[in-house]
Structure formats: structure tokens, C-alpha cells
Design a protein around this motif. Structure first.
Motif, PDB file in Angstrom:
ATOM      1  N   UNK A  90       0.850  -1.182   0.000  1.00 10.23           N
ATOM      2  CA  UNK A  90       0.000   0.000   0.000  1.00 10.23           C
ATOM      3  C   UNK A  90       0.886   1.231   0.000  1.00 10.23           C
ATOM      4  N   UNK A  91       0.664   2.122  -0.933  1.00  8.34           N
ATOM      5  CA  UNK A  91       1.438   3.353  -1.027  1.00  8.34           C
ATOM      6  C   UNK A  91       0.942   4.338   0.025  1.00  8.34           C
ATOM      7  N   UNK A  92       1.816   4.727   0.935  1.00  5.06           N
ATOM      8  CA  UNK A  92       1.455   5.689   1.974  1.00  5.06           C
ATOM      9  C   UNK A  92       1.683   7.129   1.540  1.00  5.06           C
ATOM     10  N   UNK A  93       2.365   7.326   0.410  1.00  2.00           N
ATOM     11  CA  UNK A  93       2.623   8.663  -0.083  1.00  2.00           C
ATOM     12  C   UNK A  93       4.100   8.988  -0.050  1.00  2.00           C
ATOM     13  N   UNK A  94       4.436  10.192  -0.410  1.00  6.09           N
ATOM     14  CA  UNK A  94       5.825  10.624  -0.425  1.00  6.09           C
ATOM     15  C   UNK A  94       5.996  11.841   0.469  1.00  6.09           C
ATOM     16  N   UNK A  95       7.241  12.095   0.831  1.00  5.32           N
ATOM     17  CA  UNK A  95       7.543  13.195   1.726  1.00  5.32           C
ATOM     18  C   UNK A  95       7.712  12.698   3.145  1.00  5.32           C
ATOM     19  N   UNK A  96       8.459  13.430   3.959  1.00  8.26           N
ATOM     20  CA  UNK A  96       8.746  12.990   5.332  1.00  8.26           C
ATOM     21  C   UNK A  96       7.494  12.743   6.156  1.00  8.26           C
ATOM     22  N   UNK A  97       6.408  13.494   5.882  1.00 10.12           N
ATOM     23  CA  UNK A  97       5.211  13.396   6.694  1.00 10.12           C
ATOM     24  C   UNK A  97       4.413  12.121   6.444  1.00 10.12           C
ATOM     25  N   UNK A  98       4.704  11.395   5.380  1.00  6.70           N
ATOM     26  CA  UNK A  98       3.894  10.227   5.024  1.00  6.70           C
ATOM     27  C   UNK A  98       4.288   8.972   5.784  1.00  6.70           C
ATOM     28  N   UNK A  99       5.455   8.962   6.396  1.00  7.63           N
ATOM     29  CA  UNK A  99       5.931   7.759   7.076  1.00  7.63           C
ATOM     30  C   UNK A  99       5.156   7.454   8.339  1.00  7.63           C
ATOM     31  N   UNK A 100       5.139   6.186   8.707  1.00  8.91           N
ATOM     32  CA  UNK A 100       4.480   5.738   9.932  1.00  8.91           C
ATOM     33  C   UNK A 100       5.492   4.968  10.768  1.00  8.91           C
ATOM     34  N   UNK A 101       5.629   5.334  12.030  1.00  9.02           N
ATOM     35  CA  UNK A 101       6.574   4.657  12.912  1.00  9.02           C
ATOM     36  C   UNK A 101       5.842   4.119  14.134  1.00  9.02           C
ATOM     37  N   UNK A 102       6.535   3.297  14.922  1.00 12.07           N
ATOM     38  CA  UNK A 102       6.011   2.766  16.181  1.00 12.07           C
ATOM     39  C   UNK A 102       4.682   2.048  15.994  1.00 12.07           C
ATOM     40  N   UNK A 103       4.596   1.183  14.987  1.00 13.23           N
ATOM     41  CA  UNK A 103       3.357   0.458  14.721  1.00 13.23           C
ATOM     42  C   UNK A 103       3.007  -0.485  15.866  1.00 13.23           C
ATOM     43  N   UNK A 104       1.739  -0.448  16.279  1.00 12.46           N
ATOM     44  CA  UNK A 104       1.177  -1.446  17.185  1.00 12.46           C
ATOM     45  C   UNK A 104      -0.144  -1.893  16.571  1.00 12.46           C
ATOM     46  N   UNK A 105      -0.666  -3.023  17.051  1.00 10.84           N
ATOM     47  CA  UNK A 105      -1.886  -3.571  16.478  1.00 10.84           C
ATOM     48  C   UNK A 105      -2.928  -3.783  17.559  1.00 10.84           C
TER      49      UNK A 105
END
Length: 384
Positions: free
Chosen positions: A345-360
Motif C-alpha cells: 500500500x502506497x502511503x505517499x511521499x515526503x517525510x510526513x507520510x511515514x508511519x513509525x512505532x506500529x502497534x496492532x
């Protein structure tokens, strides 16, 4: 990877990502006999989309969520440990059941919380023993707060920190199970303190593991899986290597020590029979007491890929990845052998698009993004 971290928190923008559905390859059925029917081929399809991206009020923490696992989810809902340069730290319980971010509970936790852990009715917050970036007083540095389900503080622990001679090290990571938490120290050798019922005690039967501080080999990441503490270190030198330790917290004994290729910032996530290890090299490993198995490297999906966080949900591994300079993807891998890629899944581009510290939380993924956002990703996997 530090550069990648800085990129992730640089700016904020709403990302709208389309879902993706891809099928896995199926197994080969054995030849049928006169008394049995051939088993049906098994296939797995995955789907994911960004459900919501909430701006966390700056009154909770000023300019950002600090450092490592500042987010937890479980029986107490979604918990955030937040602080800013001029705003005291808070433990915040929020609900993401709608498009609005609803604050359920809030409690002060000192100046600079860095780790939050919650399980079975208790929530724990570790405050850094190192000086923070702002001008807040350091009165609560090197402390752990324990809360009940209503976020009422039940105990406050003041931990011993580094001595003038540097013998003790500083608390840097924490895991918990119900009414007990374990704090891991950085320093010249492995040191773990158990917190329970307002009392502190060291695990005295720990293996004699010394960190090679000359090559930045201090402990970096921990995970608690079935009362086994998994601890990872990385050398950060050249190709480098990652050392992984499995420790039985009941006895304090070392169960397994593994050396994996690659170095950098390591991420650990619990898997059914062990732990998932993800690192800057883009490769994923499933580690257990019997050894480590390499999963198809993320580099086969896109070149120049770094894993910024990963989590296991059922039979699927979800990895948030930095692709190239500024692209971001959510990649799904099959937990079962041969561990093929199920989808992206494409989350987008640019620093703001990243996702860290994933939990479920069930089939919902929860993470943080730049500069001060909570991201909710809905996933579904169908086995047929």
C-alpha cells in the motif's frame, strides 16, 4: 536511519491512500486416494487503507512524541506518552472509533516520558534519565509511573541512574505484563530491574553479557513475548551485525543468542513462536529458540528500502517502509513459509507520510507520523 527518523517528523500533511488486494500463491495438493478428498488450496488476500490521521493537540505535548515506543494499545485502549520542549509529559488514553480523536483519560507523568507499556489493567510510563530538549525541570527523570485502568497513579518508582564512575547506566527500555514491569539499563553490562507492588528488585541470575561500547553496541530495542525478553543490539559499523538475546524472565537465564547480518536501528515485534526482527537493511527475520529464518528481503519490493516499524497480525506481517529518498509503503508479508509478499500500500511521499512505532489492536494498525499525528490503518486478511 537517524536521517530517516528526522525526515519522518519534518512536516505534517494529510495522506489519502488507496487499499490494495493481492492474492498469495497456493500450495500443491497431494494426490487423492480412494478414501480422501484433495485438500483445498489455501490463499490469503490482504487489504489495507488509512482510516484516519489525527492531529494530537499540542497542549498534550508541545512539539512531538518523544523517541521510541511512546504508544501502546491493549485492554486500556490507545495510550500515548507525550511531551514537548515546554509542556510537561502526559499519559493520554484516546479513542479512535470515529473520525474524531476523543480523549478518554489524561494523567501527568513528569518531564520527558519515552516509553509507555500497558497490559492487563496496568499502564506504565518510563521517564528518561537523560536531559530533555527543553527547559522543564528534571525532577522526574529516571522514574517509572504505574497507573490503574482509570489512569490513577498507583505507584511511582525512582530508579537508580548512572554513578559518577558510570557503573550503573541509565534506564532506557521497559516491558510489562500485568502488575510487573521490567526496566532494561544501558551501561557496561546487562542489567534489568523488576518493578512489582511498589517494590524494586534486580534480576540477579542474568547472563554475563557485556556491551562493546567502543562500537556503539549498547542494547537498543526490547520486546516481551510470552514472558521471554528479546533484546537486540547493533554495532552500527559498516555492514555490521545485530546480536539478539532471548532471556527467560522467570529464571533470568539466557535461552538463545543469535547474530544476524545488518546493523542500524532495529525493530522487534512479537510473533506466535518467537519474535520478528526488522532493521535498516530492509531484511526481516523470524527468530525463535531454534534459530532465525530470513523472510524475503524488503529490497525485492523496492530498492533502497528501510523498515521503520513492523507488527504481526494473525498470519500477516505488516511492515512500514521508507522507499528511496522520501517514498513510504506498507508492505504485507505472509508469516507462513515461503513468506512471500502479499501486497503493498502506497502511503505517499515526503517525510510526513511515514508511519513509525506500529502497534496492532485486532486488525487495526496504529502508528505515529510527522510531526504530531496519530495514524489509524484498517486491515483485513481473508484465508480461503
Amino acid at each position: 536511519m537517524l536521517l530517516a527518523r528526522r525526515h519522518i517528523w519534518a512536516a505534517m500533511v494529510l495522506v489519502v491512500a488507496a487499499g490494495v488486494t493481492l492474492a498469495a500463491c497456493s500450495s500443491i495438493a497431494p494426490k487423492p486416494t480412494a478414501t480422501t478428498l484433495p485438500p483445498k488450496a489455501i490463499s490469503t488476500s490482504v487489504h489495507a487503507y488509512v482510516y484516519a490521521r489525527y492531529a494530537i493537540p499540542q497542549s498534550f505535548g508541545g512539539r512531538g512524541v518523544l523517541d521510541r515506543a511512546g504508544i501502546s494499545t491493549g485492554s486500556l485502549g490507545i495510550l500515548l506518552a507525550v511531551a514537548g520542549s515546554n509542556v510537561p509529559g502526559n499519559l493520554v488514553e484516546v479513542s479512535a472509533a470515529s473520525k474524531q480523536l476523543n480523549v478518554l483519560e489524561r494523567a501527568p507523568v513528569g518531564a520527558y516520558p519515552t516509553v509507555v507499556s500497558a497490559d492487563s489493567g496496568s499502564a506504565w510510563v518510563l521517564n528518561s534519565a537523560m536531559p530533555g530538549p527543553g527547559v522543564l525541570p528534571q525532577a522526574d527523570s529516571g522514574t517509572v509511573f504505574q497507573f490503574n485502568r482509570g489512569l490513577n497513579m498507583t505507584y511511582k518508582y525512582r530508579l537508580p541512574t548512572t554513578s559518577a564512575a558510570g557503573h550503573y547506566g541509565n534506564p532506557f527500555a521497559m516491558v510489562s505484563s500485568g502488575s510487573t514491569a521490567w526496566v532494561v539499563y544501558s551501561g557496561p553490562s546487562l542489567r534489568i530491574m523488576a518493578l512489582n507492588d511498589g517494590k524494586e528488585s534486580y534480576l540477579n541470575s542474568l547472563p554475563k553479557i557485556s556491551w562493546n561500547t567502543n562500537v556503539s553496541g549498547n542494547p537498543s530495542t526490547v520486546a516481551l513475548c510470552n514472558l521471554r525478553l528479546w533484546l537486540a543490539t547493533s554495532t552500527y559499523l559498516g555492514a555490521g551485525s545485530t546480536k539478539l538475546y532471548e532471556i527467560n524472565l522467570s529464571s533470568g537465564h539466557l535461552v538463545k543468542q543469535l547474530t544476524l547480518p545488518g546493523s542500524g536501528e532495529i525493530h522487534l515485534a512479537c510473533a506466535p513462536s518467537g519474535v520478528l526482527v526488522a532493521g535498516d537493511s530492509g531484511a526481516l527475520y523470524l527468530a525463535s529458540s531454534s534459530g532465525a529464518v530470513k523472510i524475503s528481503p524488503a529490497a525485492t519490493v523496492s530498492s533502497g528500502l528501510w523498515v521503520t516499524s513492523a507488527v504481526v497480525v494473525g498470519s500477516v506481517i505488516w511492515a512500514s517502509c521508507l522507499v528511496g529518498a522520501e517514498g513510504h509503503e506498507l508492505v504485507a508479508y505472509n508469516l507462513r513459509s515461503p513468506h512471500q509478499v502479499l501486497g503493498r500500500m502506497n502511503l505517499g511521499s515526503g517525510p510526513q507520510a511515514g508511519v513509525s512505532d506500529l502497534v496492532a489492536n485486532g486488525n487495526t494498525l496504529i502508528g505515529l507520523s510527522s510531526p504530531f499525528n496519530l495514524v489509524i490503518i484498517k486491515t483485513a486478511n481473508t484465508i480461503s
